[in-house]
Write a protein that holds these residues in place. Structure first.
Motif, PDB file in Angstrom:
ATOM      1  N   ASP A  58       1.059  -1.451   0.168  1.00 23.91           N
ATOM      2  CA  ASP A  58       0.383  -0.102   0.170  1.00 23.91           C
ATOM      3  C   ASP A  58       1.343   1.471  -0.190  1.00 23.91           C
ATOM      4  OD1 ASP A  58      -2.126  -1.377   0.581  1.00 23.91           O
ATOM      5  OD2 ASP A  58      -2.555  -0.953   2.177  1.00 23.91           O
ATOM      6  N   PRO A  59       0.358   2.485  -0.311  1.00 22.31           N
ATOM      7  CA  PRO A  59       1.024   3.826  -0.915  1.00 22.31           C
ATOM      8  C   PRO A  59       1.417   3.942   1.158  1.00 22.31           C
ATOM      9  CG  PRO A  59      -0.246   3.630  -2.105  1.00 22.31           C
ATOM     10  CD  PRO A  59      -0.795   2.141  -1.793  1.00 22.31           C
ATOM     11  N   GLY A  60       0.823   3.828   1.752  1.00 25.95           N
ATOM     12  CA  GLY A  60       0.149   4.159   2.715  1.00 25.95           C
ATOM     13  C   GLY A  60       0.915   3.289   4.225  1.00 25.95           C
ATOM     14  N   TRP A  62       4.565   2.877   4.194  1.00 29.29           N
ATOM     15  CA  TRP A  62       5.833   3.437   5.263  1.00 29.29           C
ATOM     16  C   TRP A  62       5.071   4.975   5.610  1.00 29.29           C
ATOM     17  CZ3 TRP A  62       8.309  -0.229   6.734  1.00 29.29           C
ATOM     18  CH2 TRP A  62       8.425  -1.651   6.959  1.00 29.29           C
ATOM     19  N   SER A  63       5.643   5.588   6.537  1.00 26.81           N
ATOM     20  CA  SER A  63       5.980   7.336   6.575  1.00 26.81           C
ATOM     21  C   SER A  63       7.000   7.578   5.664  1.00 26.81           C
ATOM     22  CB  SER A  63       5.623   7.522   7.646  1.00 26.81           C
ATOM     23  OG  SER A  63       6.785   7.416   8.361  1.00 26.81           O
ATOM     24  N   ALA A  64       6.678   9.029   5.172  1.00 28.67           N
ATOM     25  CA  ALA A  64       8.141   9.966   4.905  1.00 28.67           C
ATOM     26  C   ALA A  64       8.598   9.304   5.624  1.00 28.67           C
ATOM     27  CB  ALA A  64       7.643  11.247   4.113  1.00 28.67           C
ATOM     28  N   GLU A  65       8.380   9.355   6.470  1.00 29.96           N
ATOM     29  CA  GLU A  65      10.431   9.381   7.610  1.00 29.96           C
ATOM     30  C   GLU A  65      10.728   8.222   7.596  1.00 29.96           C
ATOM     31  OE1 GLU A  65       7.410  10.821   8.864  1.00 29.96           O
ATOM     32  OE2 GLU A  65       7.658  12.954   9.530  1.00 29.96           O
ATOM     33  N   THR A  66       9.439   7.055   7.844  1.00 25.36           N
ATOM     34  CA  THR A  66      10.603   5.875   7.922  1.00 25.36           C
ATOM     35  C   THR A  66      11.028   5.787   6.410  1.00 25.36           C
ATOM     36  OG1 THR A  66       8.706   4.964   9.367  1.00 25.36           O
ATOM     37  CG2 THR A  66       9.853   3.345   8.116  1.00 25.36           C
ATOM     38  N   GLU A  67      10.357   6.053   5.266  1.00 22.98           N
ATOM     39  CA  GLU A  67      11.248   5.706   4.195  1.00 22.98           C
ATOM     40  C   GLU A  67      12.026   5.796   3.828  1.00 22.98           C
ATOM     41  OE1 GLU A  67       8.627   7.705   1.300  1.00 22.98           O
ATOM     42  OE2 GLU A  67       6.830   5.985   1.535  1.00 22.98           O
ATOM     43  N   ILE A  68      12.722   7.920   4.515  1.00 28.11           N
ATOM     44  CA  ILE A  68      13.512   7.915   4.496  1.00 28.11           C
ATOM     45  C   ILE A  68      14.652   7.384   5.268  1.00 28.11           C
ATOM     46  CG2 ILE A  68      15.714   9.688   5.591  1.00 28.11           C
ATOM     47  CD1 ILE A  68      12.679  12.162   5.179  1.00 28.11           C
ATOM     48  N   LEU A  69      14.543   6.886   6.284  1.00 29.95           N
ATOM     49  CA  LEU A  69      15.591   5.680   6.597  1.00 29.95           C
ATOM     50  C   LEU A  69      15.706   4.889   5.907  1.00 29.95           C
ATOM     51  CD1 LEU A  69      13.756   5.681  10.589  1.00 29.95           C
ATOM     52  CD2 LEU A  69      15.845   7.062   9.784  1.00 29.95           C
ATOM     53  N   LEU A  70      14.774   4.096   5.686  1.00 30.14           N
ATOM     54  CA  LEU A  70      14.735   2.642   5.077  1.00 30.14           C
ATOM     55  C   LEU A  70      16.099   3.155   3.463  1.00 30.14           C
ATOM     56  CD1 LEU A  70      11.343   1.485   5.046  1.00 30.14           C
ATOM     57  CD2 LEU A  70      13.511   0.486   5.884  1.00 30.14           C
ATOM     58  N   LYS A 150       3.660  -2.447 -15.298  1.00 37.15           N
ATOM     59  CA  LYS A 150       3.180  -3.573 -14.280  1.00 37.15           C
ATOM     60  C   LYS A 150       4.063  -4.145 -14.097  1.00 37.15           C
ATOM     61  CE  LYS A 150      -1.304  -4.708 -16.892  1.00 37.15           C
ATOM     62  NZ  LYS A 150      -1.918  -3.139 -16.778  1.00 37.15           N
ATOM     63  N   SER A 151       5.424  -3.047 -13.389  1.00 33.42           N
ATOM     64  CA  SER A 151       6.393  -3.969 -12.760  1.00 33.42           C
ATOM     65  C   SER A 151       5.640  -4.944 -11.215  1.00 33.42           C
ATOM     66  CB  SER A 151       7.184  -3.171 -12.800  1.00 33.42           C
ATOM     67  OG  SER A 151       6.634  -1.949 -11.649  1.00 33.42           O
ATOM     68  N   GLY A 152       4.969  -4.611 -10.731  1.00 31.04           N
ATOM     69  CA  GLY A 152       4.292  -5.039  -9.420  1.00 31.04           C
ATOM     70  C   GLY A 152       5.441  -3.806  -7.907  1.00 31.04           C
ATOM     71  N   GLU A 153       6.202  -3.095  -8.838  1.00 26.68           N
ATOM     72  CA  GLU A 153       6.553  -1.923  -7.993  1.00 26.68           C
ATOM     73  C   GLU A 153       6.371  -0.720  -8.126  1.00 26.68           C
ATOM     74  OE1 GLU A 153      11.106  -2.568  -9.268  1.00 26.68           O
ATOM     75  OE2 GLU A 153      11.342  -3.927  -7.506  1.00 26.68           O
ATOM     76  N   ASP A 154       5.031  -0.793  -7.764  1.00 28.20           N
ATOM     77  CA  ASP A 154       3.898   0.894  -8.223  1.00 28.20           C
ATOM     78  C   ASP A 154       3.800   2.008  -7.614  1.00 28.20           C
ATOM     79  OD1 ASP A 154       4.351   0.591 -10.735  1.00 28.20           O
ATOM     80  OD2 ASP A 154       2.714  -1.282 -10.913  1.00 28.20           O
ATOM     81  N   ARG A 155       4.579   0.971  -5.789  1.00 24.00           N
ATOM     82  CA  ARG A 155       4.033   1.601  -4.978  1.00 24.00           C
ATOM     83  C   ARG A 155       3.863   3.499  -4.847  1.00 24.00           C
ATOM     84  NH1 ARG A 155       6.654   3.042   0.135  1.00 24.00           N
ATOM     85  NH2 ARG A 155       5.658   3.835   1.313  1.00 24.00           N
ATOM     86  N   PHE A 156       4.641   4.079  -5.339  1.00 30.39           N
ATOM     87  CA  PHE A 156       5.115   5.361  -5.080  1.00 30.39           C
ATOM     88  C   PHE A 156       3.878   5.850  -6.646  1.00 30.39           C
ATOM     89  CE2 PHE A 156       8.380   4.393  -2.744  1.00 30.39           C
ATOM     90  CZ  PHE A 156       8.065   5.671  -2.191  1.00 30.39           C
ATOM     91  N   GLU A 157       3.994   5.170  -7.903  1.00 34.52           N
ATOM     92  CA  GLU A 157       3.135   5.462  -8.983  1.00 34.52           C
ATOM     93  C   GLU A 157       1.384   5.568  -8.718  1.00 34.52           C
ATOM     94  OE1 GLU A 157       5.531   3.306  -9.973  1.00 34.52           O
ATOM     95  OE2 GLU A 157       5.977   3.424 -11.470  1.00 34.52           O
ATOM     96  N   ASP A 158       1.372   4.476  -6.975  1.00 33.29           N
ATOM     97  CA  ASP A 158      -0.302   4.491  -6.813  1.00 33.29           C
ATOM     98  C   ASP A 158      -0.306   5.955  -6.389  1.00 33.29           C
ATOM     99  OD1 ASP A 158      -0.566   2.295  -7.990  1.00 33.29           O
ATOM    100  OD2 ASP A 158       0.416   0.615  -6.528  1.00 33.29           O
ATOM    101  N   PHE A 159       0.517   6.577  -5.973  1.00 30.25           N
ATOM    102  CA  PHE A 159       0.206   8.167  -4.822  1.00 30.25           C
ATOM    103  C   PHE A 159      -0.242   8.685  -5.822  1.00 30.25           C
ATOM    104  CE2 PHE A 159       3.586   6.718  -2.359  1.00 30.25           C
ATOM    105  CZ  PHE A 159       3.325   7.269  -0.692  1.00 30.25           C
ATOM    106  N   GLY A 160      -0.110   8.984  -7.350  1.00 31.81           N
ATOM    107  CA  GLY A 160      -1.245   9.833  -8.368  1.00 31.81           C
ATOM    108  C   GLY A 160      -0.789  10.616  -8.961  1.00 31.81           C
TER     109      GLY A 160
END
Ligand code: ADP
Ligand code: TYD
Length: 202
Positions: A58-60, A62-70, A150-160
């Motif tokens: 899901d887009p949600g 991770w928070s943006a803060e957790t993404e920065i760490l990862l 259709k890469s299956g890696e679309d979490r950021f595309e799914d933000f719209g």
């Protein structure tokens, strides 16, 4: 300026970065250079494992803060295992995305987290590319292209689409703020036209 050895490609999802990074690496190899073509998130075994956590679900998730760490953890491993050894061996490194993506995707889309991104970068990465090509592209076309894979890696595309438009402005601002390192490339053209312009920069 001395010859650029660490070169990155940046831009919104679907802007043609991977295509151009691949073509540019082949071009350099054709000139007799040893090239390591790599990507983020990923580019080393540990960082590829972190990639799967970041780009699926899901887009949600991770928070943006957790993404920065990862993303920063993945980048640190990529630097240690792939980028530094290749540069030390005299090779040219071409990376599909690097720290500018964190500055824009995490630093300027869900609140102003740029100071947090910059602090962690200074602490854990501390390295900029010698040269960065930022491919600028109409977000609607780019998003259609990106999702068509259709890469299956679309979490950021799914933000719209609105998210992609914010990203585009973030990359344009980054190019303006770093004119010594960044070259803005018009991505609304054929692959060949874009590749020729990029090759002409060396
Ligand atoms: P990115 O790495 O920025 O997401 P890609 O290089 O994977 O972008 O390109 C996304 C899609 O668009 C791919 O299917 C690719 O073949 C296609 N593509 C890339 N560059 C162009 C271009 N200049 N014109 C039309 N289609 C392109
Ligand atoms: P990528 O595989 O390059 O995606 P695309 O081909 O769609 O451009 O990158 C994966 C996604 O991760 C992309 O949506 C951008 C995002 N990303 C960040 O949010 N922050 C980062 O630091 C990096 C490197 C990527």
């Amino acid at each position: 300026m001395s010859e650029p050895r660490f070169i990155t490609f940046e831009g919104i999802d679907g802007s043609g970065k991977s295509t151009q990074a691949r073509r540019f690496a082949s071009y350099l190899e054709g000139q007799g250079r040893e090239v390591v073509l790599t990507r983020e998130p990923g580019g080393s075994s540990g960082a590829e494992d972190i990639r799967a956590l970041l780009l699926t679900g899901d887009p949600g998730r991770w928070s943006a803060e957790t993404e920065i760490l990862l993303f920063t953890a993945a980048r640190r491993d990529h630097l240690e295992k792939t980028i530094h050894p290749a540069l030390a061996a005299g090779k040219i490194v071409v990376s599909d995305r690097f720290a500018d993506s964190t500055r824009v995707y995490q630093g300027a889309t869900r609140g102003d987290l740029r100071a947090m991104v910059d602090s962690l970068h200074a602490l854990m990465i501390g390295r900029e590319p010698d040269l960065t090509f930022i491919i600028d592209m109409d977000p609607e076309t780019a998003l259609t292209r990106g999702l068509a894979r259709k890469s299956g890696e679309d979490r950021f595309e799914d933000f719209g689409l609105a998210f992609q438009e914010t990203l585009r402005h973030g990359f344009l601002a980054l190019a303006r703020a770093n004119p010594d390192r960044c070259v803005l490339i018009d991505g609304n053209r054929t692959e060949d036209q874009i590749a020729s312009e990029i090759a002409a920069h060396l």
